[in-house]
Write an enzyme that holds these catalytic residues in place. Structure first.
Site, PDB file in Angstrom:
ATOM      1  N   LYS A  13       0.836  -1.211   0.000  1.00  0.00           N
ATOM      2  CA  LYS A  13       0.000   0.000   0.000  1.00  0.00           C
ATOM      3  C   LYS A  13       0.873   1.265   0.000  1.00  0.00           C
ATOM      4  O   LYS A  13       0.672   2.172  -0.808  1.00  0.00           O
ATOM      5  CB  LYS A  13      -0.918   0.029   1.243  1.00  0.00           C
ATOM      6  CG  LYS A  13      -1.777  -1.210   1.416  1.00  0.00           C
ATOM      7  CD  LYS A  13      -2.643  -1.147   2.667  1.00  0.00           C
ATOM      8  CE  LYS A  13      -1.899  -1.126   3.973  1.00  0.00           C
ATOM      9  NZ  LYS A  13      -1.199  -2.384   4.319  1.00  0.00           N
ATOM     10  N   ARG A  87      -9.694   0.875   8.679  1.00  0.00           N
ATOM     11  CA  ARG A  87      -9.310  -0.481   9.075  1.00  0.00           C
ATOM     12  C   ARG A  87     -10.412  -1.195   9.842  1.00  0.00           C
ATOM     13  O   ARG A  87     -10.242  -2.347  10.225  1.00  0.00           O
ATOM     14  CB  ARG A  87      -8.093  -0.411   9.985  1.00  0.00           C
ATOM     15  CG  ARG A  87      -6.769  -0.537   9.268  1.00  0.00           C
ATOM     16  CD  ARG A  87      -5.683  -0.314  10.306  1.00  0.00           C
ATOM     17  NE  ARG A  87      -4.504  -1.073  10.073  1.00  0.00           N
ATOM     18  CZ  ARG A  87      -3.428  -0.575   9.453  1.00  0.00           C
ATOM     19  NH1 ARG A  87      -3.441   0.625   8.953  1.00  0.00           N
ATOM     20  NH2 ARG A  87      -2.354  -1.318   9.321  1.00  0.00           N
ATOM     21  N   ARG A 126      12.187  -4.774   4.984  1.00  0.00           N
ATOM     22  CA  ARG A 126      11.877  -3.378   4.631  1.00  0.00           C
ATOM     23  C   ARG A 126      12.673  -2.365   5.455  1.00  0.00           C
ATOM     24  O   ARG A 126      12.906  -2.554   6.636  1.00  0.00           O
ATOM     25  CB  ARG A 126      10.383  -3.163   4.877  1.00  0.00           C
ATOM     26  CG  ARG A 126       9.961  -1.716   4.857  1.00  0.00           C
ATOM     27  CD  ARG A 126       8.480  -1.578   4.916  1.00  0.00           C
ATOM     28  NE  ARG A 126       7.891  -2.082   6.147  1.00  0.00           N
ATOM     29  CZ  ARG A 126       6.594  -2.077   6.370  1.00  0.00           C
ATOM     30  NH1 ARG A 126       5.755  -1.654   5.447  1.00  0.00           N
ATOM     31  NH2 ARG A 126       6.118  -2.534   7.502  1.00  0.00           N
ATOM     32  N   ARG A 159      14.647   1.017  10.409  1.00  0.00           N
ATOM     33  CA  ARG A 159      13.629  -0.034  10.310  1.00  0.00           C
ATOM     34  C   ARG A 159      12.570   0.201  11.382  1.00  0.00           C
ATOM     35  O   ARG A 159      12.868   0.762  12.439  1.00  0.00           O
ATOM     36  CB  ARG A 159      14.275  -1.416  10.506  1.00  0.00           C
ATOM     37  CG  ARG A 159      15.158  -1.785   9.328  1.00  0.00           C
ATOM     38  CD  ARG A 159      15.832  -3.137   9.475  1.00  0.00           C
ATOM     39  NE  ARG A 159      16.886  -3.236   8.477  1.00  0.00           N
ATOM     40  CZ  ARG A 159      16.784  -3.913   7.319  1.00  0.00           C
ATOM     41  NH1 ARG A 159      15.680  -4.585   7.046  1.00  0.00           N
ATOM     42  NH2 ARG A 159      17.782  -3.930   6.456  1.00  0.00           N
ATOM     43  N   ARG A 171      -0.488  -8.322  13.487  1.00  0.00           N
ATOM     44  CA  ARG A 171      -1.033  -7.338  12.540  1.00  0.00           C
ATOM     45  C   ARG A 171      -1.868  -8.031  11.468  1.00  0.00           C
ATOM     46  O   ARG A 171      -2.918  -7.533  11.056  1.00  0.00           O
ATOM     47  CB  ARG A 171       0.119  -6.546  11.895  1.00  0.00           C
ATOM     48  CG  ARG A 171       0.702  -5.506  12.850  1.00  0.00           C
ATOM     49  CD  ARG A 171       2.111  -5.065  12.492  1.00  0.00           C
ATOM     50  NE  ARG A 171       2.225  -4.456  11.178  1.00  0.00           N
ATOM     51  CZ  ARG A 171       3.387  -4.245  10.559  1.00  0.00           C
ATOM     52  NH1 ARG A 171       4.522  -4.593  11.126  1.00  0.00           N
ATOM     53  NH2 ARG A 171       3.405  -3.697   9.365  1.00  0.00           N
TER      54      ARG A 171
HETATM   55  P1  AP5 Z   1       4.878  -1.530   1.821  1.00  0.00           P
HETATM   56  O1  AP5 Z   1       4.473  -0.758   0.621  1.00  0.00           O
HETATM   57  O2  AP5 Z   1       5.638  -0.813   2.880  1.00  0.00           O
HETATM   58  O3  AP5 Z   1       3.627  -2.298   2.427  1.00  0.00           O
HETATM   59  P2  AP5 Z   1       2.357  -1.741   3.194  1.00  0.00           P
HETATM   60  O4  AP5 Z   1       1.155  -2.429   2.636  1.00  0.00           O
HETATM   61  O5  AP5 Z   1       2.340  -0.241   3.203  1.00  0.00           O
HETATM   62  O6  AP5 Z   1       2.672  -2.341   4.615  1.00  0.00           O
HETATM   63  P3  AP5 Z   1       2.658  -1.721   6.069  1.00  0.00           P
HETATM   64  O7  AP5 Z   1       3.398  -2.692   6.948  1.00  0.00           O
HETATM   65  O8  AP5 Z   1       3.126  -0.303   6.094  1.00  0.00           O
HETATM   66  O9  AP5 Z   1       1.165  -1.773   6.411  1.00  0.00           O
HETATM   67  P4  AP5 Z   1       0.546  -1.841   7.747  1.00  0.00           P
HETATM   68  O10 AP5 Z   1      -0.854  -1.737   7.324  1.00  0.00           O
HETATM   69  O11 AP5 Z   1       0.847  -2.974   8.633  1.00  0.00           O
HETATM   70  O12 AP5 Z   1       1.232  -0.585   8.532  1.00  0.00           O
HETATM   71  P5  AP5 Z   1       0.716   0.854   8.899  1.00  0.00           P
HETATM   72  O13 AP5 Z   1       1.869   1.758   8.879  1.00  0.00           O
HETATM   73  O14 AP5 Z   1      -0.497   1.230   8.105  1.00  0.00           O
HETATM   74  O15 AP5 Z   1       5.729  -2.799   1.305  1.00  0.00           O
HETATM   75  C1  AP5 Z   1       6.403  -3.653   2.223  1.00  0.00           C
HETATM   76  C2  AP5 Z   1       7.798  -4.009   1.649  1.00  0.00           C
HETATM   77  O16 AP5 Z   1       7.628  -4.827   0.492  1.00  0.00           O
HETATM   78  C3  AP5 Z   1       8.600  -2.774   1.173  1.00  0.00           C
HETATM   79  O17 AP5 Z   1       9.944  -2.973   1.509  1.00  0.00           O
HETATM   80  C4  AP5 Z   1       8.416  -2.742  -0.345  1.00  0.00           C
HETATM   81  O18 AP5 Z   1       9.585  -2.230  -1.008  1.00  0.00           O
HETATM   82  C5  AP5 Z   1       8.196  -4.212  -0.672  1.00  0.00           C
HETATM   83  N1  AP5 Z   1       7.224  -4.382  -1.754  1.00  0.00           N
HETATM   84  C6  AP5 Z   1       6.079  -3.674  -1.953  1.00  0.00           C
HETATM   85  N2  AP5 Z   1       5.418  -4.133  -3.041  1.00  0.00           N
HETATM   86  C7  AP5 Z   1       6.162  -5.162  -3.521  1.00  0.00           C
HETATM   87  C8  AP5 Z   1       6.016  -6.064  -4.639  1.00  0.00           C
HETATM   88  N3  AP5 Z   1       4.965  -5.974  -5.478  1.00  0.00           N
HETATM   89  N4  AP5 Z   1       6.984  -6.997  -4.827  1.00  0.00           N
HETATM   90  C9  AP5 Z   1       8.053  -7.085  -3.990  1.00  0.00           C
HETATM   91  N5  AP5 Z   1       8.255  -6.260  -2.938  1.00  0.00           N
HETATM   92  C10 AP5 Z   1       7.320  -5.323  -2.700  1.00  0.00           C
HETATM   93  O19 AP5 Z   1       0.218   0.637  10.402  1.00  0.00           O
HETATM   94  C11 AP5 Z   1       1.124   0.370  11.460  1.00  0.00           C
HETATM   95  C12 AP5 Z   1       0.353   0.307  12.781  1.00  0.00           C
HETATM   96  O20 AP5 Z   1      -0.261   1.597  13.044  1.00  0.00           O
HETATM   97  C13 AP5 Z   1      -0.807  -0.691  12.831  1.00  0.00           C
HETATM   98  O21 AP5 Z   1      -0.370  -1.998  13.156  1.00  0.00           O
HETATM   99  C14 AP5 Z   1      -1.693  -0.050  13.919  1.00  0.00           C
HETATM  100  O22 AP5 Z   1      -1.186  -0.300  15.203  1.00  0.00           O
HETATM  101  C15 AP5 Z   1      -1.552   1.434  13.645  1.00  0.00           C
HETATM  102  N6  AP5 Z   1      -2.565   1.944  12.679  1.00  0.00           N
HETATM  103  C16 AP5 Z   1      -2.314   2.470  11.440  1.00  0.00           C
HETATM  104  N7  AP5 Z   1      -3.464   2.834  10.847  1.00  0.00           N
HETATM  105  C17 AP5 Z   1      -4.462   2.523  11.711  1.00  0.00           C
HETATM  106  C18 AP5 Z   1      -5.875   2.625  11.640  1.00  0.00           C
HETATM  107  N8  AP5 Z   1      -6.505   3.138  10.553  1.00  0.00           N
HETATM  108  N9  AP5 Z   1      -6.601   2.192  12.703  1.00  0.00           N
HETATM  109  C19 AP5 Z   1      -6.002   1.702  13.815  1.00  0.00           C
HETATM  110  N10 AP5 Z   1      -4.654   1.549  13.940  1.00  0.00           N
HETATM  111  C20 AP5 Z   1      -3.890   1.971  12.893  1.00  0.00           C
END
Ligand code: AP5
Length: 218
Positions: A13, A87, A126, A159, A171
């Protein structure tokens, strides 16, 4: 155009949202990034969110909805990419209200479908530029010159504390239990499309671009 990128942790994403922002002048609204900034700043929201995030659980609906509302009052460029929000069902309903209050609407929900086993690999590999936040991966997306950010030339990388195998499993369980069930809410409107998130970053990007070029049915 306002779109949601939906998918489990590591689905890509953030990678695709950053690309859309750079190429189309859209604005990425990532609740994860906003919460990490609050934790770093030591703000009251950050103090509440820190332990919850490190455990891989969800921060309260009220906090994240308020964060999104504040950002929607600011500059929204050529449209918004919601990354990691909504979410839960309560967040999906809050988003509808926030958008309608501002005379905006949701155009597309794009679900990145992925193989969860492969995601642990993606997440644990990552890292990001400590200066500008550009995302990289040990195997899938390295900087062109070793130890130098392609975007800003910085040499320092970091990281995330929640990018370890144990927290990733929590997660993913949260995603299955609370986030995947909101899809039917959007399917009823005919605005959901699915993209295979297991192909290369470029192919996923091309598939998303293809979807944005055609109007949704709803
Ligand atoms: P990346 O693009 O970083 O993946 P992502 O889907 O953004 O993953 P996240 O881990 O950031 O999502 P998340 O939902 O767990 O975290 P968030 O920050 O929202 O890609 C991952 C890796 O793979 C990268 O290195 C990339 O280069 C590689 N890659 C990408 N696409 C690829 C492909 N096609 N092929 C190969 N490699 C690829 O949330 C973190 C925490 O915040 C949550 O756990 C929660 O505690 C809190 N939080 C955030 N939002 C909310 C909400 N709305 N409600 C409640 N709590 C929340």
């Amino acid at each position: 155009m306002n779109i949601i990128l939906l998918g489990p942790p590591g689905a890509g994403k953030g990678t695709q949202a950053q690309r859309l922002e750079a190429e189309r002048g859209m604005v990425q609204l990532s609740t994860g990034d906003m919460l990490r900034a609050a934790v770093k700043a030591g703000s009251p929201i950050g103090l509440k969110a820190k332990a919850v995030m490190e455990a891989g659980e969800l921060v309260s609906d009220a906090i994240v909805s308020a964060l999104i509302g504040e950002r929607l009052d600011g500059e929204c460029g050529a449209g918004v990419i919601f990354d990691g929000f909504p979410r839960t069902q309560a967040q999906a309903e809050a988003l509808d209200l926030l958008l309608s209050e501002r005379g905006r609407k949701l155009d597309r929900v794009i679900e990145l479908t992925v193989d969860e086993q492969a995601l642990v690999d993606r997440i644990t590999g990552r890292y990001t530029c400590a200066n500008c936040g550009e995302g990289y991966h040990d195997r899938f997306k390295r900087p062109s010159a070793a130890d130098t950010c392609d975007n800003c030339g910085g040499h320092s990388f970091k990281r995330r504390p929640d990018d370890n195998a144990d927290t990733v499993r929590t997660r993913m369980a949260e995603y299955r239990a609370k986030t995947a069930p909101i899809l039917p809410y959007y399917e009823e409107r005919g605005i959901v499309a699915r993209v295979d998130g297991m192909t290369s970053i470029e192919s996923v990007g091309a598939a998303i671009d293809g979807l944005l070029a055609e109007p949704a049915v709803g």
